[in-house]
Structure formats: structure tokens, C-alpha cells
Enzyme design. Sequence first.
Site, PDB file in Angstrom:
ATOM      1  N   HIS A   1       0.853  -1.196   0.000  1.00 39.06           N
ATOM      2  CA  HIS A   1       0.000   0.000   0.000  1.00 39.06           C
ATOM      3  C   HIS A   1       0.882   1.237   0.000  1.00 39.06           C
ATOM      4  O   HIS A   1       2.111   1.148   0.153  1.00 39.06           O
ATOM      5  CB  HIS A   1      -0.972  -0.007   1.182  1.00 39.06           C
ATOM      6  CG  HIS A   1      -0.332   0.056   2.536  1.00 39.06           C
ATOM      7  ND1 HIS A   1       0.504  -0.922   3.014  1.00 39.06           N
ATOM      8  CD2 HIS A   1      -0.415   0.989   3.533  1.00 39.06           C
ATOM      9  CE1 HIS A   1       0.900  -0.612   4.239  1.00 39.06           C
ATOM     10  NE2 HIS A   1       0.356   0.560   4.565  1.00 39.06           N
TER      11      HIS A   1
ATOM     12  N   ASP B   1      -0.215  -4.102   6.779  1.00 37.34           N
ATOM     13  CA  ASP B   1      -1.129  -3.331   7.620  1.00 37.34           C
ATOM     14  C   ASP B   1      -2.596  -3.700   7.380  1.00 37.34           C
ATOM     15  O   ASP B   1      -3.109  -3.607   6.264  1.00 37.34           O
ATOM     16  CB  ASP B   1      -0.941  -1.837   7.359  1.00 37.34           C
ATOM     17  CG  ASP B   1       0.494  -1.393   7.640  1.00 37.34           C
ATOM     18  OD1 ASP B   1       1.379  -2.265   7.720  1.00 37.34           O
ATOM     19  OD2 ASP B   1       0.718  -0.188   7.773  1.00 37.34           O
TER      20      ASP B   1
ATOM     21  N   HIS C   1       1.337   3.854   1.988  1.00 32.02           N
ATOM     22  CA  HIS C   1       1.802   4.573   3.157  1.00 32.02           C
ATOM     23  C   HIS C   1       3.331   4.571   3.114  1.00 32.02           C
ATOM     24  O   HIS C   1       3.954   3.580   2.732  1.00 32.02           O
ATOM     25  CB  HIS C   1       1.288   3.933   4.449  1.00 32.02           C
ATOM     26  CG  HIS C   1      -0.115   4.344   4.777  1.00 32.02           C
ATOM     27  ND1 HIS C   1      -0.923   3.653   5.649  1.00 32.02           N
ATOM     28  CD2 HIS C   1      -0.875   5.405   4.338  1.00 32.02           C
ATOM     29  CE1 HIS C   1      -2.103   4.248   5.739  1.00 32.02           C
ATOM     30  NE2 HIS C   1      -2.100   5.305   4.954  1.00 32.02           N
TER      31      HIS C   1
ATOM     32  N   ASP D   1       5.922   4.295   5.001  1.00 21.94           N
ATOM     33  CA  ASP D   1       6.825   3.308   5.594  1.00 21.94           C
ATOM     34  C   ASP D   1       6.824   1.988   4.834  1.00 21.94           C
ATOM     35  O   ASP D   1       7.514   1.041   5.231  1.00 21.94           O
ATOM     36  CB  ASP D   1       6.494   3.084   7.071  1.00 21.94           C
ATOM     37  CG  ASP D   1       5.055   2.669   7.321  1.00 21.94           C
ATOM     38  OD1 ASP D   1       4.168   3.055   6.533  1.00 21.94           O
ATOM     39  OD2 ASP D   1       4.795   1.961   8.315  1.00 21.94           O
ATOM     40  N   HIS D   2       6.085   1.935   3.722  1.00 21.04           N
ATOM     41  CA  HIS D   2       6.065   0.728   2.904  1.00 21.04           C
ATOM     42  C   HIS D   2       6.559   0.956   1.470  1.00 21.04           C
ATOM     43  O   HIS D   2       6.739  -0.016   0.734  1.00 21.04           O
ATOM     44  CB  HIS D   2       4.663   0.135   2.881  1.00 21.04           C
ATOM     45  CG  HIS D   2       4.226  -0.380   4.218  1.00 21.04           C
ATOM     46  ND1 HIS D   2       4.291  -1.707   4.574  1.00 21.04           N
ATOM     47  CD2 HIS D   2       3.753   0.282   5.310  1.00 21.04           C
ATOM     48  CE1 HIS D   2       3.861  -1.854   5.823  1.00 21.04           C
ATOM     49  NE2 HIS D   2       3.529  -0.653   6.286  1.00 21.04           N
TER      50      HIS D   2
ATOM     51  N   HIS E   1      -7.385  -1.671   5.612  1.00 19.87           N
ATOM     52  CA  HIS E   1      -6.561  -0.658   6.256  1.00 19.87           C
ATOM     53  C   HIS E   1      -7.168   0.700   5.933  1.00 19.87           C
ATOM     54  O   HIS E   1      -8.257   0.790   5.351  1.00 19.87           O
ATOM     55  CB  HIS E   1      -5.115  -0.797   5.776  1.00 19.87           C
ATOM     56  CG  HIS E   1      -4.119  -0.012   6.567  1.00 19.87           C
ATOM     57  ND1 HIS E   1      -4.146   0.055   7.943  1.00 19.87           N
ATOM     58  CD2 HIS E   1      -3.054   0.749   6.179  1.00 19.87           C
ATOM     59  CE1 HIS E   1      -3.152   0.808   8.355  1.00 19.87           C
ATOM     60  NE2 HIS E   1      -2.478   1.250   7.316  1.00 19.87           N
TER      61      HIS E   1
ATOM     62  N   HIS F   1       6.178  -5.578  12.026  1.00 22.12           N
ATOM     63  CA  HIS F   1       5.537  -4.263  11.974  1.00 22.12           C
ATOM     64  C   HIS F   1       5.206  -3.770  13.376  1.00 22.12           C
ATOM     65  O   HIS F   1       4.115  -3.282  13.665  1.00 22.12           O
ATOM     66  CB  HIS F   1       4.280  -4.285  11.098  1.00 22.12           C
ATOM     67  CG  HIS F   1       3.851  -2.931  10.627  1.00 22.12           C
ATOM     68  ND1 HIS F   1       2.925  -2.165  11.301  1.00 22.12           N
ATOM     69  CD2 HIS F   1       4.221  -2.194   9.553  1.00 22.12           C
ATOM     70  CE1 HIS F   1       2.735  -1.032  10.659  1.00 22.12           C
ATOM     71  NE2 HIS F   1       3.524  -1.015   9.584  1.00 22.12           N
TER      72      HIS F   1
END
Length: 301
Positions: A60, A210, A62, A64-65, A140, A268
Amino acid sequence: MKVKILGCYAATPRTITNPTSQVLEIKNHMFLIDCGEGTQVQLRKHKIKFSRINHIFISHLHGDHFYGLIGLISTFMLLNRVNDLHVYGPKGIKELILLQLRASGSYTGYNLYFHELTAKESETIYEDEKVIVKTIPLQHRIYTNGFLFQEKNQQRKLNIEAVERHNIETCYFQKIKYGGDITLEDGTVVSNAELTFDPEPEKTYAFCSDTVYNENIIPLIEGVDVLYHETTFLDSEEHLAEKTMHTTAKQAATIALKANVKKLLMGHYSTRYASIEHFKTEGQTIFPNILLADDGKEFNF
């Protein structure tokens, strides 16, 4: 099947932890799963060859990914990469990456293919003669997928002693490996069961980043060898898990138990906790076979 954890912590990176990224080696493939900030540094640190990475799966959008993706793509360019690179991720990832390339006056000397995902049901997104990859729709705050990696049916193993006993020529070995019987010159039919051994069981790896606690994924991950499932919070912060649409250690363990998986790999983690061992302790009250991901760890399955 081997998993190398490059990063497995939530939110922002620290000097001692990295956001989500891992490398899965399966059937001579090297798949990069998520690409948080600093991924290419971690690849260097752990001596993983950039040239072996041809497929990148982004769960996804976000940061941090995937914030490490443009840096990795740019480094590939600087290293004069020639191999095609395939990126699988949510719709919008192509626009984000190409905008950065255009703004910096950069271009890739290799073919860069984006496979943008929009489906809300599981779908096959990659397949060859050895491996198949399917999405695992997650819940999410934005559109998110996990990924299921499955080995395909492997060739049967030759029983060399039996083959030599019947004086079977090597030109027939491939036929035998794919299940064929052999007819000898005198008309005798030698069954494949006599000439081969069963292959090793096909291995499966499910990556679930997530997501809230979501039992809808259970049929998709039923019986997998390894389930990587996010465990951002401990049970004491379940209210935060619900608010931010994440999962607790006990909730991930419950999914593992109900899906009858063989091993649960946790990751995570929120950086609010002093020790990740508490995740394992809480999870094992529900599901015993738990492993803790941590930056730099390698797991062989």
C-alpha cells in the site's frame, strides 16, 4: 524458501530500526516485498545482489512501505541496469514514481513496468512455470493488499537406482520427471511410481501487512507454511489498533490459529515498546509456533 527481513517496524525509521521491507527467495526467484525508506542501504548491508531483484511487490502507499522505491529505482539506473523491472502495487504508484523521475530529469535505461492493482477480491498478479503470486485483500485506512506466494507442482525426483536397473537412457529423464511411464524395448511398461520419488511438498508464504483483524483472509491463507502478519500493538493498546486499523499480537495469533498455518512470523511493531519479546509472549497464549521478525534476521523454511 528463505526470507530476509530488511525492516519490520512501523511508522518512522530510527537509527536502530527500519520500516517494512523483506526479500523472499523461492524457486530461484528473489522477490522484494515492500520498500520502506532505507531499503537499498539494507540490501547493501546484507550483501543482496541488486541484479537479482526483478519483481517488487508494494502492499500500500503509506510511506513506511514504499518511500524507498524511488531511491532503489534510481540506483538501478546509476548501476546501468539492463534487466526489466516489474512493480506491483496500488493504482497511483506509477504516477508517484514517474513524477519523481520527471521532476529530477531522470530516466531508466531499463524497462520499468507497473502493474497497478484495484481489485477488491483476490487475483493472480504473477505466474510462471515455478511460482504463482496472488493478492490477499486487506482492510486498512487506504487500499491495501497482502501477497500469497505459492510454489507450483514440482517435478518428481528420479529414482536413479531404478532407472539404471532398467537401462533407461537419459533422453527419457524429463518425461519421467513429469510423470510419464516408460515402455522398454521388449514391450514391458515400467510405471512412473517405480522410477520416481514424490517431490517435496510445495511451499507457501503469505505476507499480510497493515490491516485490522480480518477473518475474511482466512480462506486465502489456509494451511500456509509461513504467515507473516503485522502485529503493531500489544493487547493493552487494542483501542489504538482499532483506531489506526492495525492488529495486535493476540489478534494475529488468532488468525494463524483459525487458518491452521504452520508458522506465524510477527512484525511491523510499534516503536513504543522496549522489547519485541512481549509480542511473542502474548501471541503464544493463542498460537504456539511463533517467530519474531527483526531487522537483519534470516529465516529458512
